[in-house]
Scaffold this active site. Structure first.
Site, PDB file in Angstrom:
ATOM      1  N   ASP A  65       0.811  -1.224   0.000  1.00  0.00           N
ATOM      2  CA  ASP A  65       0.000   0.000   0.000  1.00  0.00           C
ATOM      3  C   ASP A  65       0.841   1.269   0.000  1.00  0.00           C
ATOM      4  O   ASP A  65       0.387   2.321   0.465  1.00  0.00           O
ATOM      5  CB  ASP A  65      -0.960   0.014   1.195  1.00  0.00           C
ATOM      6  N   GLU A  66       2.055   1.201  -0.553  1.00  0.00           N
ATOM      7  CA  GLU A  66       2.916   2.379  -0.560  1.00  0.00           C
ATOM      8  C   GLU A  66       3.383   2.755  -1.963  1.00  0.00           C
ATOM      9  O   GLU A  66       4.296   3.571  -2.120  1.00  0.00           O
ATOM     10  CB  GLU A  66       4.129   2.164   0.364  1.00  0.00           C
TER      11      GLU A  66
END
EC number: 3.5.1.10
Length: 300
Positions: A244-245
């Site tokens: 999620d980055e």
């Protein structure tokens, strides 16, 4: 339905015949726009749309997206690309020249929750998402009926961490067979391995049900409820090996209050997720996104 969609896609291809997209990323320096514009003029192209951005006027990076039209471009695009190469080398460009009416082949990965899949299909049926949805892959059977009713190949593949590498090997074989250029994770609740991700750099788009960087990982609505937030959101981003980055493409939010429990937050969030993912996919297939480090430049 298949005949109806074929007519829509054929109309899109015809109406965009002759249109070409040029994307450029390079160190900023004087003369880039002049050189590109002169090249296009010299080769009989007419600029329809142009957007540019520089990260830093002193030592920044320059980004450019041009939509232009040119007669007989389908027959001449390879020659045009070859002619552009010296300019690209002069300015140290990362670049691409592509036909606007060549639809990208897209695969959708989905699990049990189908709201994002439904939104993508609706946008596709409405003619707002001009891509070739080549197949849908799922680790559950819930999506089969809607997908096969549209004559789109559906592949059920059980997936969990114990068999992840074996499953991904089969998935990669499918994606190669269908010549997939974009993967959309429409609430696909499995973590992809670094090996899988490496095959599709900046070609996997995920929807995370949180306004990142808040509430990374699982159960973000429960975390948001426990934290007592007044705004919830969703984030669409490219997938990297950092959970999620990856580079963020699009985000949106909705106001909530103390009366909304975790279930209510989830219901509100679904609406945000659908629109955020659809916009991100649309911009990608229209070549409106350039990635720089862990950020995106979106010419929307």
């Amino acid at each position: 339905m298949k005949s109806y969609m074929n007519k829509k896609l054929d109309h899109y291809k015809t109406s965009n015949e002759g249109n070409v997209r040029l994307l450029v990323s390079c160190p900023d320096q004087p003369g880039i726009v002049a050189a590109v514009s002169a090249f296009l003029f010299k080769n009989g192209a007419n600029i329809i749309e142009s957007h540019q951005y520089t990260t830093d006027p002193e030592n920044g990076r320059f980004f450019l997206r041009i939509l232009f039209e040119k007669n007989n471009i389908k027959e001449e695009i390879l020659e045009l690309q070859q002619k552009f190469t010296p300019i690209a080398e002069q300015f140290q460009m990362h670049w691409s020249i592509t036909l606007a009416n060549e639809l990208k082949k897209m695969a959708i990965f989905v699990s049990k929750e189908l709201h994002c899949l439904h939104e993508l299909i609706w946008e596709w049926q409405s003619g707002n998402l001009m891509a070739d949805i080549a197949l849908v892959i799922s680790n559950h059977e819930e999506a089969r009926e809607i997908v096969e009713s549209l004559h789109i190949p559906f592949h059920y593949m059980k997936a969990n961490k114990e068999i992840r590498k074996e499953v991904e090997t089969k998935q990669l074989e499918l994606l190669e067979r269908y010549q997939i250029e974009l993967i959309v994770l429409a609430r696909y609740m499995q973590i992809l391995t670094p090996s899988f991700v490496s095959h599709f750099p900046n070609q996997i788009i995920n929807i995370h049900h949180s306004f990142l960087p808040a509430f990374i990982g699982a159960n973000p609505y429960k975390k948001a409820y426990d934290r007592g937030v007044k705004l919830i959101g969703a984030t669409s981003h490219y997938v990297t090996n950092d959970l999620d980055e990856g580079p963020i493409i699009e985000q949106d939010i909705e106001r909530v209050d103390h009366r909304d429990d975790a279930a209510a937050l989830k219901n509100i969030g679904r609406t945000i997720e659908r629109s955020v993912l659809a916009r991100a996919v649309k911009w990608h297939i229209e070549d409106r996104i350039l990635v720089h480090e862990n950020k995106t430049i979106v010419f929307n």
